[in-house]
Structure formats: C-alpha cells, structure tokens
Design an enzyme around this catalytic site. Structure first.
Site, short mmCIF file in Angstrom:
data_model
loop_
_atom_site.label_atom_id
_atom_site.label_comp_id
_atom_site.label_asym_id
_atom_site.label_seq_id
_atom_site.Cartn_x
_atom_site.Cartn_y
_atom_site.Cartn_z
N ARG A 297 0.84 -1.20 0.00
CA ARG A 297 0.00 0.00 0.00
C ARG A 297 0.88 1.25 0.00
O ARG A 297 0.56 2.24 -0.69
CB ARG A 297 -0.93 -0.01 1.22
CG ARG A 297 -2.09 -0.99 1.10
CD ARG A 297 -3.09 -0.80 2.22
NE ARG A 297 -2.68 -1.39 3.47
CZ ARG A 297 -3.08 -2.58 3.92
NH1 ARG A 297 -3.90 -3.31 3.19
NH2 ARG A 297 -2.68 -3.04 5.09
N PHE B 48 -11.84 -5.52 -5.32
CA PHE B 48 -11.76 -6.36 -4.12
C PHE B 48 -11.19 -5.51 -2.98
O PHE B 48 -10.25 -5.91 -2.28
CB PHE B 48 -10.88 -7.59 -4.34
CG PHE B 48 -11.20 -8.37 -5.60
CD1 PHE B 48 -12.20 -9.32 -5.60
CD2 PHE B 48 -10.51 -8.13 -6.77
CE1 PHE B 48 -12.49 -10.04 -6.76
CE2 PHE B 48 -10.80 -8.83 -7.93
CZ PHE B 48 -11.80 -9.80 -7.92
N ASP C 12 -16.27 -3.87 -3.97
CA ASP C 12 -16.22 -5.14 -3.26
C ASP C 12 -17.64 -5.73 -3.25
O ASP C 12 -18.63 -4.98 -3.26
CB ASP C 12 -15.74 -4.95 -1.81
CG ASP C 12 -15.24 -6.25 -1.19
OD1 ASP C 12 -14.01 -6.44 -1.14
OD2 ASP C 12 -16.08 -7.08 -0.79
N SER C 13 -17.72 -7.05 -3.24
CA SER C 13 -19.03 -7.71 -3.27
C SER C 13 -19.70 -7.72 -1.90
O SER C 13 -20.89 -8.02 -1.79
CB SER C 13 -18.89 -9.16 -3.77
OG SER C 13 -18.06 -9.90 -2.91
N ASP D 176 -6.69 -7.20 -6.02
CA ASP D 176 -6.25 -7.93 -4.83
C ASP D 176 -7.36 -8.88 -4.40
O ASP D 176 -7.99 -8.70 -3.35
CB ASP D 176 -5.91 -6.95 -3.71
CG ASP D 176 -5.33 -7.64 -2.48
OD1 ASP D 176 -4.82 -8.77 -2.63
OD2 ASP D 176 -5.41 -7.06 -1.38
N CYS E 12 -3.01 -14.26 -3.36
CA CYS E 12 -2.71 -14.70 -2.00
C CYS E 12 -2.96 -16.20 -1.84
O CYS E 12 -3.04 -16.70 -0.72
CB CYS E 12 -3.52 -13.91 -0.97
SG CYS E 12 -5.30 -14.14 -1.11
#
Length: 419
Positions: A218, A234, A256-257, A323, A363
């Site tokens: 970040r 995301f 984002d969901s 991400d 990830c």
C-alpha cells in the site's frame, strides 16, 4: 508416552527441518493419542526427531520443536519473545506502554506478531492492533493451547497488549469454536498504519479484521497515485484506497461484493479524508463490475448497486489494483484458479489507460510466483498490450518465511506499466 513412529526413510524431510509430518509417512502411533495432543516424532529405529501437535488429516503433525522439550508456559514465553524480538528489530514493535505498541517514527500500531511456521508456531496467527491482540488458530493443538498462549503473550508484551480476542470460527469451523475475549473485554478499534487510521472489525471482519500483509505494498502504491484515476477492485475495507488518496489521486473508486466491507471502506476513507469527494464505493461482484462498459456515474444514488453505471473504463482509469481473495484453497483448485487470474487480469489490461499502472496480486498459497506470472503474461498477450514489470511484490517482514518451509510464501504481486 505419546509417540508417532515414522516409516523407514520418511524422516528425511524432518532432518531438513521441514515442519510438517504427512499422514502417509506414519508407520504407527504409540499411546492413546487424541487430536491436538503434543507428540514426540521418532524414526523407524525409535530415535527422537521432533515434537509437535497431532491432528487427523493430510498434515498429521505440525512441528513445534526439533528438540526434545516440554511444551509448557516457558516454551510459549520463549517462542513469543523471539517473535517480538524480530518485530522490534524491523522497527514495528515496542513494549513501551506509553506508546501502546506504537512505532513513533512510522506511526504504525498494526502488525503481525506471530506468523505460523515463519515463527516456529505452526497453526497460530496473532495480529496486534494497538493494545488489542487478535489470535487465530489453524490447528486443534493451538486451539487447546490458546489460554496458555494468551497469558504468555500479555506477559511478553509487558502491558502494551491488554486484551486478547480469540477468533477461530472461520478456521476451525468443524470444531465450532466460540469467538470471544480470552483476556480483557475491550480493545482499540482504530489502528494506525504509516500514519493512516482505519477501523478494525475483529469480531465480524475477514481474517483478524484487517489485511496487515499489504502494508508495504500500500505504501508503494501511494508513490504512484498522484494525479491518477484509481480503481481498487476487491477493496475490502479500503486500505489501498485511502493510501491512493493521500498520494494525491484524482479520484478513487472502491469495489467489493461485501456490503459490510464497502460500509467499512467508506468509514475508513471518511476517517482519514472527511468530506473528500474524490472517493466513491460500489457493492458489486468484481467480474460483473469490470464488464460494464461504457459506464457513467449516477451521483444521485447514495448506495450504488449492480445497476449503477460509473465512469471507469475505456481507458478512463490509469491505476488499477487487483487484490482478490484466494482463488485456490488446495491443489485441486489450481487449474481453475489460474484461469480466474488470467481472466481477471485480461479484463484489467483491456480497460486500463495507456501509461497505466496495474498492481495485481495472488494470496493463494498453492499458486507459485511462476504460476502467477504465467497467468498474468497470458492475460497481457490476450489483451494485446505491451507490459513492463516495475516491481515484484511479496509479504512484508512481519510475515516471515521459514527457510525450511517455502510453502509459507503465499502473497505474490506484480506492479506493471501498461503501454
């Protein structure tokens, strides 16, 4: 005495200090062994090799020590002290109560204190948020030891940590463990990272409440944000978004969901940049959202949904962050995961403006750096874009990788310049 006896020749990986014993390597067990028990691991001749936690499954023993020691309070105190020493050496932690674990130079109160195998405590995660520690077990053995570990943690931190919250419902769901405070009854719900503030929802949020593993990445993104139009896919609670805003981004859109994540992302941006009109957040599936083209913003709608159209594509974004959550939890899902990474990155390559910067991550532990790079390369070729690698990213120093356990390198990322 509870012992695991290995098949002949199956001790080789342990002699190289790999911290796992797989079930197929076991010849037999001695003693009445239950899940979570501490066991001695011996070779076919009965000679001691390691001590660890036993659990049914593919990984049958997670090694705690290659010495024949007792796993008691003194053991946990030593392991936690060594973990803290690493964080102190890299400038993230202090036990000075006046700073409440604050690194006064970088203004950071959020970091990982224990990272499983990387800190020789396989199956255990501990994240620090100011005076609050959030503990997460990934093995039954660590679950059973949680109270002893929490007590030693508070002692090791010398009062800088006053509350320990246990959160393992999501990681040990087959046991139905109860989340809650082991020590204390409250804690800091606002933490600092490089001088930026964010809310920590350790009770209902993902993982331990915040993804501290992206701290360095970040900070890097902040250096690229000035004057750019940023899309944070995301976004979870908006970490990359508020770094981009501090870096001077022209606008930032967070997607984002999860409605809860979007709400928290808005709160985090407002916490750092109250009333700033540069940021908008959208609750939407990433793949659906990225397919909407061309799009326009409806500013009259305070709660954007799938039907909201927002000005983002056809080259209108010149910094995109991808991400996503882990696409592959196990090796059987690897093929579909790589297809997913290729599809997602191809969409970003199609939409990003010439001269744009793409931060893209995986990830998934079973996805290697080579797997991920090949997926991204394939995506670039499909989109017919010329791409340069500017940075190759990974997890930060408070998520150390045991050199004998390369599986611990789970986070990988690329920063790309797209012509």
């Amino acid at each position: 005495m509870k012992q695991i006896i290995l098949k002949r020749g199956k001790e080789e990986s342990l002699l190289r200090y790999h911290p796992w014993v797989f079930s197929g390597a076991i010849h037999h067990a001695e003693g009445n062994i239950s899940e979570g028990d501490v066991v001695r691991v011996c070779d076919a001749n009965g000679d001691f090799i390691a001590t660890g936690h036993y659990q049914q499954g593919s990984i049958a023993v997670r090694v705690l020590s290659f010495e024949d020691v007792s796993i008691d309070d003194a053991f946990w105190h030593h392991r936690l002290s060594e973990a803290l020493k690493v964080r102190q050496r890299i400038g993230l932690a202090t036990t000075d109560k006046s700073h409440s674990t604050l690194n006064s130079k970088l203004s950071t109160t959020a970091f990982r204190l224990v990272h499983g195998e990387g800190d020789q405590m396989p199956g255990l995660i501990i994240d620090i948020y100011g005076s609050m520690a959030v503990m997460q077990a990934h093995s039954i053995g660590m679950h059973l030891a949680r109270h002893a570990i929490a007590q030693q943690l508070v002692d090791v931190m010398q009062g800088a940590v006053s509350s320990v919250y246990y959160k393992s419902e999501g990681t040990l769901s087959f046991m139905d463990p109860e989340n809650g405070f082991i020590i204390g009854s409250e804690g800091d719900n606002i933490a600092l990272e490089n001088g930026l503030r964010f809310y920590v929802d350790w009770q209902r949020g993902q993982k331990t409440g915040f993804f501290v593993d992206q701290r360095d990445n970040r900070a890097l993104l902040e250096q690229y944000a000035r004057g750019r139009r940023v899309l944070n896919m995301f976004c979870y609670t908006g970490g990359f978004s508020f770094y981009a805003m501090r870096g001077g981004a022209e606008l930032v859109h967070s997607v984002d969901s999860s409605a809860k994540a979007i709400e928290l992302a808005r709160r985090n941006v407002e916490l750092n940049f109250p009333g700033d009109p540069r940021h908008e957040a959208y609750c939407e599936d990433a793949f659906k959202f990225i397919d909407h083209s061309p799009l326009t913003i409806d500013h009259s709608n305070a709660q954007p949904t799938v039907n909201v159209q927002c000005s983002m594509f056809n080259g209108q974004y010149d910094l995109i962050i991808l991400d996503p959550p882990a696409f592959a939890k196990h090796r059987g899902a690897l093929h579909n995961a790589l297809k997913g990474y290729t599809r997602l990155n191809a969409k970003a390559f199609e939409k990003i403006a010439p001269g744009g910067i793409l931060f893209t991550f995986s990830c998934s532990q079973v996805v290697t750096k080579e797997h991920f790079r090949n997926a991204v390369f394939t995506a670039a070729a499909q989109a017919h874009r010329q791409v340069r690698i500017l940075h190759q990213l990974h997890q930060p120093a408070d998520h150390p990788i045991n050199i004998y356990h390369p599986e611990g390198e789970y986070l990988k990322g690329l920063v790309l310049y797209v012509e």
